[in-house]
Design a protein around this motif. Sequence first.
Motif, PDB file in Angstrom:
ATOM      1  N   THR A   1       0.848  -1.105  -0.326  1.00 34.90           N
ATOM      2  CA  THR A   1       0.146  -0.023   0.474  1.00 34.90           C
ATOM      3  C   THR A   1       1.255   1.594  -0.330  1.00 34.90           C
ATOM      4  O   THR A   1       0.592   2.355  -0.444  1.00 34.90           O
ATOM      5  CB  THR A   1      -0.898   0.030   1.735  1.00 34.90           C
ATOM      6  OG1 THR A   1      -1.381  -1.048   1.526  1.00 34.90           O
ATOM      7  CG2 THR A   1      -2.277   1.314   1.355  1.00 34.90           C
ATOM      8  N   CYS A   2       1.515   0.522   0.498  1.00 37.10           N
ATOM      9  CA  CYS A   2       3.062   2.636   0.917  1.00 37.10           C
ATOM     10  C   CYS A   2       3.098   3.068  -0.341  1.00 37.10           C
ATOM     11  O   CYS A   2       3.909   2.481  -1.783  1.00 37.10           O
ATOM     12  CB  CYS A   2       4.351   1.567   1.512  1.00 37.10           C
ATOM     13  SG  CYS A   2       5.351   2.390   1.908  1.00 37.10           S
ATOM     14  N   TYR A   3       3.724   4.368  -0.333  1.00 39.05           N
ATOM     15  CA  TYR A   3       3.318   5.368  -1.658  1.00 39.05           C
ATOM     16  C   TYR A   3       5.283   5.169  -1.613  1.00 39.05           C
ATOM     17  O   TYR A   3       5.655   5.457  -2.681  1.00 39.05           O
ATOM     18  CB  TYR A   3       3.584   6.351  -1.063  1.00 39.05           C
ATOM     19  CG  TYR A   3       1.754   7.113  -1.489  1.00 39.05           C
ATOM     20  CD1 TYR A   3       1.110   5.540  -2.557  1.00 39.05           C
ATOM     21  CD2 TYR A   3       1.338   8.148  -0.249  1.00 39.05           C
ATOM     22  CE1 TYR A   3      -0.641   6.141  -1.880  1.00 39.05           C
ATOM     23  CE2 TYR A   3      -0.192   8.051  -0.937  1.00 39.05           C
ATOM     24  CZ  TYR A   3      -0.866   7.542  -1.319  1.00 39.05           C
ATOM     25  OH  TYR A   3      -2.035   7.785  -2.186  1.00 39.05           O
ATOM     26  N   ASN A   4       5.907   4.889  -0.822  1.00 34.39           N
ATOM     27  CA  ASN A   4       7.334   4.155  -0.664  1.00 34.39           C
ATOM     28  C   ASN A   4       7.802   2.749  -0.849  1.00 34.39           C
ATOM     29  O   ASN A   4       9.273   2.635  -0.816  1.00 34.39           O
ATOM     30  CB  ASN A   4       8.340   4.808   0.870  1.00 34.39           C
ATOM     31  CG  ASN A   4       8.106   6.467   0.383  1.00 34.39           C
ATOM     32  OD1 ASN A   4       8.240   6.620  -0.214  1.00 34.39           O
ATOM     33  ND2 ASN A   4       7.596   6.812   1.374  1.00 34.39           N
TER      34      ASN A   4
ATOM     35  N   GLY B   1       5.455  -0.551   5.949  1.00 37.47           N
ATOM     36  CA  GLY B   1       5.693  -0.124   5.261  1.00 37.47           C
ATOM     37  C   GLY B   1       6.493   1.030   6.272  1.00 37.47           C
ATOM     38  O   GLY B   1       6.789   0.515   6.634  1.00 37.47           O
ATOM     39  N   CYS B   2       6.438   1.945   4.963  1.00 42.15           N
ATOM     40  CA  CYS B   2       7.249   2.754   5.726  1.00 42.15           C
ATOM     41  C   CYS B   2       6.517   3.603   7.215  1.00 42.15           C
ATOM     42  O   CYS B   2       7.661   4.312   7.949  1.00 42.15           O
ATOM     43  CB  CYS B   2       7.951   3.875   4.775  1.00 42.15           C
ATOM     44  SG  CYS B   2       6.278   5.623   4.750  1.00 42.15           S
TER      45      CYS B   2
ATOM     46  N   CYS C   1       4.369   7.285   4.905  1.00 40.98           N
ATOM     47  CA  CYS C   1       3.512   8.338   4.335  1.00 40.98           C
ATOM     48  C   CYS C   1       1.945   8.203   4.045  1.00 40.98           C
ATOM     49  O   CYS C   1       1.769   7.931   5.246  1.00 40.98           O
ATOM     50  CB  CYS C   1       3.934   7.777   2.227  1.00 40.98           C
ATOM     51  SG  CYS C   1       3.507   5.474   2.343  1.00 40.98           S
TER      52      CYS C   1
ATOM     53  N   CYS D   1       0.754   4.507   4.416  1.00 38.74           N
ATOM     54  CA  CYS D   1       0.787   3.607   5.978  1.00 38.74           C
ATOM     55  C   CYS D   1       0.143   3.961   6.232  1.00 38.74           C
ATOM     56  O   CYS D   1      -0.409   3.856   7.594  1.00 38.74           O
ATOM     57  CB  CYS D   1       2.083   4.538   5.547  1.00 38.74           C
ATOM     58  SG  CYS D   1       3.179   2.981   4.942  1.00 38.74           S
TER      59      CYS D   1
ATOM     60  N   SER E   1      -2.035   1.948   8.460  1.00 46.52           N
ATOM     61  CA  SER E   1      -2.078   1.171   9.848  1.00 46.52           C
ATOM     62  C   SER E   1      -2.843   2.155  11.028  1.00 46.52           C
ATOM     63  O   SER E   1      -3.341   1.483  12.067  1.00 46.52           O
ATOM     64  CB  SER E   1      -0.367   2.283  11.143  1.00 46.52           C
ATOM     65  OG  SER E   1      -0.604   3.826  10.417  1.00 46.52           O
TER      66      SER E   1
END
Length: 218
Positions: free
Chosen positions: A185-188, A194-195, A198, A201, A205
């Motif tokens: 899902t994370c843009y990073n 994820g990170c 963002c 995330c 979360s």
Amino acid sequence: MNKKAVVVFSGGQDSTTCLFWAMKQFDEVLAVTFDYGQRHRLELDCASAICKEQGIEHHILDMSLLNQLAPNALTRDDIEITDGEEGQLPSTFVEGRNMLFLTFAGVLAKVKGAKHIVTGVCETDFSGYPDCRDVFVKSLNVTLNLSMDYEFVVHTPLMWLDKAQTWELADQLGKFDYVREKTLTCYNGIIGDGCGACPACELRSRGLENYLASKGEN
Ligand code: ZN
């Protein structure tokens, strides 16, 4: 009659939950992923890996024209990812994206003899994307039927769920850990949790924490 469905699939939490939902509902499930020059090619790899693991026929369609029409933060490194300010859309918005995805999914579905189309769009966490609204999806369903003289049924199992309820659905399907660990899902571009920083995330979360908290209370 064999019930066949095409799932619009990105390899993220929402569409993976939809994929498992569809696998319970239909006899045969195909997935379609759109390549529109995402910043992270990993998204396509992640989608492919999940389909392979689940034995799902996977189609990746080239939608690079989308980036040509509407440069946005998901495809361009020089555009910062920002949340929408008051009344504005976030910089990750791509004009008409969902309409195009569903339309192409419809064409694929007809070619493959599938009547059902499944998409993970959701009005609850509505970021202001007009083509994610229920009224739009229903309207497009009618248009698809008329355009191809066919009786499609577009399913939106997440339409009225919040992020915590989407985790709950994954859990009910027996796929909570799978969705938590294997989706992106994370843009990073970091798979799983994820990170953590963002906007994608944060949303994911927060939903997860809310779901786990509500589960603890029961
Ligand atoms: Zn992230």
